[in-house]
Scaffold this motif. Structure first.
Motif, PDB file in Angstrom:
ATOM      1  N   SER A 148       0.804  -1.217   0.000  1.00  0.00           N
ATOM      2  CA  SER A 148       0.000   0.000   0.000  1.00  0.00           C
ATOM      3  C   SER A 148       0.835   1.264   0.000  1.00  0.00           C
ATOM      4  CB  SER A 148      -0.927   0.006   1.223  1.00  0.00           C
ATOM      5  OG  SER A 148      -0.160   0.008   2.426  1.00  0.00           O
ATOM      6  N   ALA A 149       2.150   1.152   0.217  1.00  0.00           N
ATOM      7  CA  ALA A 149       3.010   2.334   0.278  1.00  0.00           C
ATOM      8  C   ALA A 149       3.942   2.447  -0.913  1.00  0.00           C
ATOM      9  CB  ALA A 149       3.838   2.322   1.559  1.00  0.00           C
ATOM     10  N   VAL A 150       4.009   1.423  -1.761  1.00  0.00           N
ATOM     11  CA  VAL A 150       4.934   1.471  -2.888  1.00  0.00           C
ATOM     12  C   VAL A 150       4.324   2.288  -4.013  1.00  0.00           C
ATOM     13  CG1 VAL A 150       5.998  -0.724  -2.312  1.00  0.00           C
ATOM     14  CG2 VAL A 150       4.039  -0.684  -3.838  1.00  0.00           C
ATOM     15  N   SER A 151       5.160   3.031  -4.711  1.00  0.00           N
ATOM     16  CA  SER A 151       4.746   3.789  -5.891  1.00  0.00           C
ATOM     17  C   SER A 151       5.468   3.343  -7.144  1.00  0.00           C
ATOM     18  CB  SER A 151       4.987   5.284  -5.660  1.00  0.00           C
ATOM     19  OG  SER A 151       6.357   5.533  -5.380  1.00  0.00           O
ATOM     20  N   HIS A 152       6.655   2.737  -6.985  1.00  0.00           N
ATOM     21  CA  HIS A 152       7.421   2.220  -8.105  1.00  0.00           C
ATOM     22  C   HIS A 152       7.952   0.844  -7.721  1.00  0.00           C
ATOM     23  CE1 HIS A 152       7.481   6.590  -8.694  1.00  0.00           C
ATOM     24  NE2 HIS A 152       7.563   6.339  -9.984  1.00  0.00           N
ATOM     25  N   VAL A 153       7.842  -0.103  -8.639  1.00  0.00           N
ATOM     26  CA  VAL A 153       8.261  -1.470  -8.392  1.00  0.00           C
ATOM     27  C   VAL A 153       9.072  -1.953  -9.583  1.00  0.00           C
ATOM     28  CG1 VAL A 153       6.312  -2.021  -6.872  1.00  0.00           C
ATOM     29  CG2 VAL A 153       6.107  -2.359  -9.344  1.00  0.00           C
ATOM     30  N   MET A 154       9.521  -3.201  -9.494  1.00  0.00           N
ATOM     31  CA  MET A 154      10.309  -3.810 -10.552  1.00  0.00           C
ATOM     32  C   MET A 154       9.779  -5.205 -10.818  1.00  0.00           C
ATOM     33  SD  MET A 154      14.422  -4.328 -10.680  1.00  0.00           S
ATOM     34  CE  MET A 154      14.635  -2.546 -10.528  1.00  0.00           C
ATOM     35  N   VAL A 155       9.568  -5.525 -12.092  1.00  0.00           N
ATOM     36  CA  VAL A 155       9.094  -6.836 -12.511  1.00  0.00           C
ATOM     37  C   VAL A 155      10.288  -7.620 -13.031  1.00  0.00           C
ATOM     38  CG1 VAL A 155       7.480  -8.113 -13.959  1.00  0.00           C
ATOM     39  CG2 VAL A 155       6.862  -5.840 -13.114  1.00  0.00           C
ATOM     40  N   VAL A 156      10.552  -8.782 -12.438  1.00  0.00           N
ATOM     41  CA  VAL A 156      11.658  -9.644 -12.858  1.00  0.00           C
ATOM     42  C   VAL A 156      11.159 -10.504 -14.010  1.00  0.00           C
ATOM     43  CG1 VAL A 156      13.322 -11.385 -12.137  1.00  0.00           C
ATOM     44  CG2 VAL A 156      12.587  -9.623 -10.527  1.00  0.00           C
ATOM     45  N   LEU A 157      11.789 -10.352 -15.174  1.00  0.00           N
ATOM     46  CA  LEU A 157      11.327 -11.023 -16.385  1.00  0.00           C
ATOM     47  C   LEU A 157      11.968 -12.388 -16.578  1.00  0.00           C
ATOM     48  CD1 LEU A 157      11.382  -7.959 -18.816  1.00  0.00           C
ATOM     49  CD2 LEU A 157       9.523  -8.753 -17.351  1.00  0.00           C
ATOM     50  N   ASP A 158      13.146 -12.627 -16.012  1.00  0.00           N
ATOM     51  CA  ASP A 158      13.811 -13.919 -16.122  1.00  0.00           C
ATOM     52  C   ASP A 158      13.611 -14.709 -14.840  1.00  0.00           C
ATOM     53  OD1 ASP A 158      14.678 -13.254 -18.626  1.00  0.00           O
ATOM     54  OD2 ASP A 158      16.637 -12.525 -17.938  1.00  0.00           O
ATOM     55  N   ARG A 159      13.690 -16.022 -14.974  1.00  0.00           N
ATOM     56  CA  ARG A 159      13.478 -16.900 -13.825  1.00  0.00           C
ATOM     57  C   ARG A 159      14.646 -17.870 -13.687  1.00  0.00           C
ATOM     58  NH1 ARG A 159       7.165 -18.616 -15.104  1.00  0.00           N
ATOM     59  NH2 ARG A 159       6.346 -16.493 -15.293  1.00  0.00           N
ATOM     60  N   GLY A 160      14.662 -18.519 -12.552  1.00  0.00           N
ATOM     61  CA  GLY A 160      15.608 -19.598 -12.351  1.00  0.00           C
ATOM     62  C   GLY A 160      16.951 -19.188 -11.798  1.00  0.00           C
TER      63      GLY A 160
END
Length: 360
Positions: free
Chosen positions: A255-267
């Motif tokens: 509820s407090a985040v305004s910017h995040v990061m999506v990890v596109l690679d796995r493993g």
């Protein structure tokens, strides 16, 4: 009907008016140089109070205009100052996200949280990235503090995130020391604004101290290894002989985040992307400091005991009398010879002989 006094005042006013008109006409008809000299003389004598009042009036109008400008500038500055903390926080947040992006070795995409249904509803988030940016479903979403959630739905330009507060959220996790493995899920029976996490399926014989960091284990192929999930607060419930369920303080607040990061690679592991566990480091440093202090205390105690023993020995030596020394010319007397024991054979013969006759 006017009285005599009123008529007198009326005549005086009329005469004064006529004199002023005549003077004005004369001044207007005079040459310019002479007229300017007379006007200057009048301004310096008769008209001085009037000129002073006119100057004060002009200053008053200028001061009011300046005051209005200052008030407007102050209001603008106050409005801008109210936004400074927000801008500072956003700037700090972006710097932390950039720093995280430099540490993350996997391919990732930065995103901004667009809006939320309400201020306390942090179960779902909407991001401004989509399939055009390479985002797919079931990709982890992280923040500089730790794990936020996972991508649930993806459109062309937006993506919906299921945060850890969602009832269906699950992540395999383990403690930072690698000793205990378990499953992290949202706690049951709490509202969204009071959501917390639980570390489940932990062995009953394993005890976790408050403050222990819990990380994603990488099992399952969705969340990379090493993402902070939360810290242990205490035991939520336990089943004797089987398991303990620990209550976790979440690492990131959706509820407090305004910017995040999506990890596109796995493993791959993200252990290097997040700082080391400060609590374990502090505990190790504290234990090393305690060992060093104990060693120094032991050495100091041994040294003190040795010094005390030496002082006691010297004190006893100083208190005891000195032994008497014999003169060099005298020789000590020879010790008396010990009586010789009779020979054993003679002793046996004597014992076998009859006793002497003692009769008279």
């Amino acid at each position: 009907m006017l009285t005599a006094s009123d008529r007198t005042y009326s005549r005086r006013d009329t005469a004064t008016l006529l004199v002023c008109v005549a003077i004005s006409l004369v001044i207007l008809l005079l040459p310019p140089a002479l007229g300017q000299g007379i006007a200057a003389s009048l301004r310096e004598t008769v008209l001085t109070p009037a000129i002073w009042l006119q100057a004060r009036a002009q200053e008053g109008r200028t001061s009011r205009a300046r005051f209005a400008a200052v008030v407007s500038q102050r209001d603008s500055t106050a409005a801008a100052a109210q936004a400074v903390p927000l801008l500072t926080a956003e700037n700090r947040r972006l710097r932390e996200l950039l720093d995280l992006g430099r540490r993350v070795r996997l391919r990732h995409a930065a995103a901004e949280v667009l809006h939320q249904p309400s201020a306390t509803d942090d179960r779902m988030l909407l991001l401004d990235v989509g399939s055009e940016d390479g985002v797919r479903g079931f990709e982890p979403v992280i923040a500089p503090e730790g794990l936020v959630g996972v991508i649930l739905n993806v459109t062309t330009r937006t993506a919906t995130v299921m945060t850890w507060a969602h009832p269906e959220f699950r992540v395999s996790a383990f403690t930072a020391d690698g000793r205990v493995f378990g499953l992290v899920a949202p706690s049951t029976g709490t509202v969204a604004s009071e959501a917390a996490l639980e570390f489940r399926a932990a062995s009953y014989r394993d005890t976790l101290a408050p403050g222990t960091l819990v990380l994603s284990s990488g099992l399952g192929g969705v969340y990379p290894k090493g993402i902070p999930v939360g810290r242990v607060e205490g035991v939520a419930r336990e089943q004797e002989g089987w398991e303990r369920v620990y209550r976790l303080l979440p690492a990131a607040n959706p509820s407090a985040v305004s910017h995040v990061m999506v990890v596109l690679d796995r493993g791959d592991s993200l252990s290097d992307a997040f700082p080391a566990d400060s609590i374990l480091a502090a505990a190790r440093a504290d234990s090393l400091a305690r060992v060093a202090a104990a060693d120094s205390a032991l050495r100091a105690g041994i040294a003190d005991s040795v010094r005390a023993h030496l002082r006691d020995s010297l004190a006893r030596a100083a208190a005891s009398p000195a032994p008497a020394v014999a003169p060099a010319t005298q020789r000590p007397a020879a010790p008396a010879a010990a009586p010789r024991r009779p020979d054993s054979a003679a002793a046996r013969r004597d014992s076998s002989a009859p006793p002497p006759d003692t009769t008279p």
